[in-house]
Scaffold this motif. Sequence first.
Motif, PDB file in Angstrom:
ATOM      1  N   ILE A 205       0.831  -1.201   0.000  1.00 36.98           N
ATOM      2  CA  ILE A 205       0.000   0.000   0.000  1.00 36.98           C
ATOM      3  C   ILE A 205       0.869   1.256   0.000  1.00 36.98           C
ATOM      4  O   ILE A 205       0.519   2.283  -0.613  1.00 36.98           O
ATOM      5  CB  ILE A 205      -0.956  -0.018   1.203  1.00 36.98           C
ATOM      6  CG1 ILE A 205      -1.992  -1.128   1.029  1.00 36.98           C
ATOM      7  CG2 ILE A 205      -1.649   1.323   1.378  1.00 36.98           C
ATOM      8  CD1 ILE A 205      -2.938  -1.287   2.191  1.00 36.98           C
ATOM      9  N   ALA A 206       2.026   1.183   0.659  1.00 38.91           N
ATOM     10  CA  ALA A 206       2.933   2.331   0.720  1.00 38.91           C
ATOM     11  C   ALA A 206       3.780   2.486  -0.541  1.00 38.91           C
ATOM     12  O   ALA A 206       4.586   3.404  -0.625  1.00 38.91           O
ATOM     13  CB  ALA A 206       3.845   2.217   1.935  1.00 38.91           C
ATOM     14  N   GLY A 207       3.609   1.581  -1.510  1.00 34.52           N
ATOM     15  CA  GLY A 207       4.369   1.668  -2.753  1.00 34.52           C
ATOM     16  C   GLY A 207       5.563   0.756  -2.823  1.00 34.52           C
ATOM     17  O   GLY A 207       6.264   0.720  -3.840  1.00 34.52           O
ATOM     18  N   GLY A 208       5.820  -0.024  -1.784  1.00 33.14           N
ATOM     19  CA  GLY A 208       6.970  -0.934  -1.745  1.00 33.14           C
ATOM     20  C   GLY A 208       6.607  -2.328  -2.202  1.00 33.14           C
ATOM     21  O   GLY A 208       5.699  -2.491  -3.030  1.00 33.14           O
ATOM     22  N   PRO A 209       7.306  -3.329  -1.659  1.00 37.80           N
ATOM     23  CA  PRO A 209       8.284  -3.170  -0.580  1.00 37.80           C
ATOM     24  C   PRO A 209       9.660  -2.745  -1.090  1.00 37.80           C
ATOM     25  O   PRO A 209      10.128  -3.246  -2.107  1.00 37.80           O
ATOM     26  CB  PRO A 209       8.339  -4.568   0.045  1.00 37.80           C
ATOM     27  CG  PRO A 209       7.964  -5.492  -1.080  1.00 37.80           C
ATOM     28  CD  PRO A 209       7.008  -4.739  -1.950  1.00 37.80           C
ATOM     29  N   ALA A 210      10.286  -1.844  -0.349  1.00 41.62           N
ATOM     30  CA  ALA A 210      11.616  -1.372  -0.715  1.00 41.62           C
ATOM     31  C   ALA A 210      12.701  -2.133   0.020  1.00 41.62           C
ATOM     32  O   ALA A 210      13.860  -2.129  -0.402  1.00 41.62           O
ATOM     33  CB  ALA A 210      11.730   0.123  -0.405  1.00 41.62           C
ATOM     34  N   GLU A 211      12.365  -2.771   1.124  1.00 36.93           N
ATOM     35  CA  GLU A 211      13.340  -3.524   1.907  1.00 36.93           C
ATOM     36  C   GLU A 211      12.606  -4.628   2.657  1.00 36.93           C
ATOM     37  O   GLU A 211      11.374  -4.605   2.785  1.00 36.93           O
ATOM     38  CB  GLU A 211      14.054  -2.596   2.893  1.00 36.93           C
ATOM     39  CG  GLU A 211      13.115  -1.893   3.856  1.00 36.93           C
ATOM     40  CD  GLU A 211      13.814  -0.909   4.757  1.00 36.93           C
ATOM     41  OE1 GLU A 211      13.195  -0.478   5.749  1.00 36.93           O
ATOM     42  OE2 GLU A 211      14.987  -0.573   4.473  1.00 36.93           O
ATOM     43  N   PRO A 212      13.343  -5.628   3.155  1.00 36.83           N
ATOM     44  CA  PRO A 212      12.683  -6.704   3.910  1.00 36.83           C
ATOM     45  C   PRO A 212      11.999  -6.165   5.155  1.00 36.83           C
ATOM     46  O   PRO A 212      12.432  -5.166   5.745  1.00 36.83           O
ATOM     47  CB  PRO A 212      13.852  -7.637   4.272  1.00 36.83           C
ATOM     48  CG  PRO A 212      14.923  -7.335   3.281  1.00 36.83           C
ATOM     49  CD  PRO A 212      14.788  -5.867   2.973  1.00 36.83           C
ATOM     50  N   TRP A 213      10.936  -6.811   5.552  1.00 38.35           N
ATOM     51  CA  TRP A 213      10.194  -6.396   6.733  1.00 38.35           C
ATOM     52  C   TRP A 213      10.231  -7.525   7.763  1.00 38.35           C
ATOM     53  O   TRP A 213      10.276  -8.710   7.406  1.00 38.35           O
ATOM     54  CB  TRP A 213       8.742  -6.046   6.367  1.00 38.35           C
ATOM     55  CG  TRP A 213       7.964  -7.205   5.804  1.00 38.35           C
ATOM     56  CD1 TRP A 213       7.125  -8.041   6.490  1.00 38.35           C
ATOM     57  CD2 TRP A 213       7.968  -7.668   4.443  1.00 38.35           C
ATOM     58  NE1 TRP A 213       6.598  -8.994   5.651  1.00 38.35           N
ATOM     59  CE2 TRP A 213       7.102  -8.794   4.382  1.00 38.35           C
ATOM     60  CE3 TRP A 213       8.629  -7.257   3.282  1.00 38.35           C
ATOM     61  CZ2 TRP A 213       6.887  -9.498   3.210  1.00 38.35           C
ATOM     62  CZ3 TRP A 213       8.401  -7.969   2.116  1.00 38.35           C
ATOM     63  CH2 TRP A 213       7.538  -9.061   2.081  1.00 38.35           C
ATOM     64  N   PRO A 214      10.223  -7.191   9.038  1.00 38.22           N
ATOM     65  CA  PRO A 214      10.311  -8.235  10.066  1.00 38.22           C
ATOM     66  C   PRO A 214       9.006  -9.016  10.171  1.00 38.22           C
ATOM     67  O   PRO A 214       7.921  -8.479   9.913  1.00 38.22           O
ATOM     68  CB  PRO A 214      10.580  -7.444  11.353  1.00 38.22           C
ATOM     69  CG  PRO A 214       9.984  -6.106  11.092  1.00 38.22           C
ATOM     70  CD  PRO A 214      10.185  -5.843   9.614  1.00 38.22           C
ATOM     71  N   PRO A 215       9.078 -10.278  10.547  1.00 36.76           N
ATOM     72  CA  PRO A 215       7.844 -11.061  10.716  1.00 36.76           C
ATOM     73  C   PRO A 215       7.083 -10.619  11.958  1.00 36.76           C
ATOM     74  O   PRO A 215       7.661 -10.112  12.924  1.00 36.76           O
ATOM     75  CB  PRO A 215       8.362 -12.499  10.861  1.00 36.76           C
ATOM     76  CG  PRO A 215       9.738 -12.337  11.419  1.00 36.76           C
ATOM     77  CD  PRO A 215      10.278 -11.077  10.813  1.00 36.76           C
ATOM     78  N   ALA A 216       5.787 -10.786  11.924  1.00 29.30           N
ATOM     79  CA  ALA A 216       4.933 -10.545  13.091  1.00 29.30           C
ATOM     80  C   ALA A 216       4.826 -11.851  13.867  1.00 29.30           C
ATOM     81  O   ALA A 216       4.227 -12.812  13.385  1.00 29.30           O
ATOM     82  CB  ALA A 216       3.559 -10.051  12.649  1.00 29.30           C
ATOM     83  N   VAL A 217       5.415 -11.901  15.041  1.00 28.40           N
ATOM     84  CA  VAL A 217       5.515 -13.174  15.767  1.00 28.40           C
ATOM     85  C   VAL A 217       4.493 -13.309  16.887  1.00 28.40           C
ATOM     86  O   VAL A 217       4.332 -14.397  17.446  1.00 28.40           O
ATOM     87  CB  VAL A 217       6.938 -13.346  16.351  1.00 28.40           C
ATOM     88  CG1 VAL A 217       7.952 -13.418  15.229  1.00 28.40           C
ATOM     89  CG2 VAL A 217       7.272 -12.206  17.301  1.00 28.40           C
TER      90      VAL A 217
END
Length: 400
Positions: A205-217
């Motif tokens: 939605i923000a136009g990315g992903p531009a970089e890896p994102w952390p998992p939601a644990v």
Amino acid sequence: MADPVRALLQRHRTLCERAVDPLEIAAGLEAYGITDRTAARFRHRDVFSLAEELYARVPHDGEGPDGERRDDARRDGEGRDRVPPGGAAAPSGPPGRPSGTPAAADAVRAVSPVPPAGEGRGQLLLPLLPGLVCVTALAGAAATDGTPRALVASTGAVAFAAALSASLRRGPLRARGRTAPALRVGTGLLIAYALFGDGLLAALIAGGPAEPWPPAVAAPVALAFAVAPAAWCARFFAVRARRRLAASRGLHDFAAAARPLLGLTTALYTAALTALLLLAGPALEAAAPGGPGDAWAAGGVMSGVALGVLLFAARLLTVHGFPGPAATGLLGACAVEAFALAAVLAGRVPGCAFLARPVEAAVTAWGTGAVPALGCGAAALALLARAAVVLARASAHAAP
């Protein structure tokens, strides 16, 4: 005047001869579509009383000519002839084929008023293992960095899969011979979305992903610990359903008792799951500042409850012999989540921005957890509605 019960007996002779008690015959007749209304045509008030007459009319395995069962032929729950469950998976066969043939008799399993043997204290504590393995792996990953962290995370994932498999192969959640590959696929995809889906959706939605994102644990940790209450609630339902089946005098009586019991079981599991989810976010935030925090409390609990109840309903149906509807519900929720991601991507195409607007509006109003909450919540309600129908049948409560 013709005896209507005699004709029914001829059709179901093998079932009646193999039955250990009238309850088994009642479950078998129900699996073939005979209801209390049908039993009235045979001059009986319900299927249970009809089953009692059928049981009394035929000799059974181990009975002598005088109709008395020999001591060496007495069999408890472990000595019964075991055959696949009835319910929706036990059709009556093609027209014209007598349902008293061995193939038809194998459509019904013995029904026991008590839970199967072997569910000792160890098997009731085994479902705690996935949660313990999960937090141990997270602690190890948090204490390391770089390559060692990847190695610890990989080892923890394998250990968690082994612990979860052990919990599902033994005890109340066991569904030996009743699972389907689609169940594993659907469960894996839903857990993967719980880990990475919300982050991916926010990045898209923000136009990315531009970089890896952390998992939601937070949600996966809570769901790992929720395996234990799921097993305990499944046993609670199975034990009390069999007791009520043994005490019922008609299929309608049993159905009227089984549906509130299913609702109570689901409510107990939902309460336990909600408590775990409410504890997971603050606990992880305290252990690792910058974790879920208030954002988790706002949207993560709702989506976590929907996913957990969906997985519980699917497993309950599978344990009682209905893996098809369970797989359909899981894959349906996966389709909703995949559609949301695809809609945001499709909205980037010139002239197609309208495709992403419903998803963006939902995320703006309720957060990224709105997508799994809606998808899993709708699927969970559909599975619970199905369970209220099929788990109210006597044949659904066959001894494993």
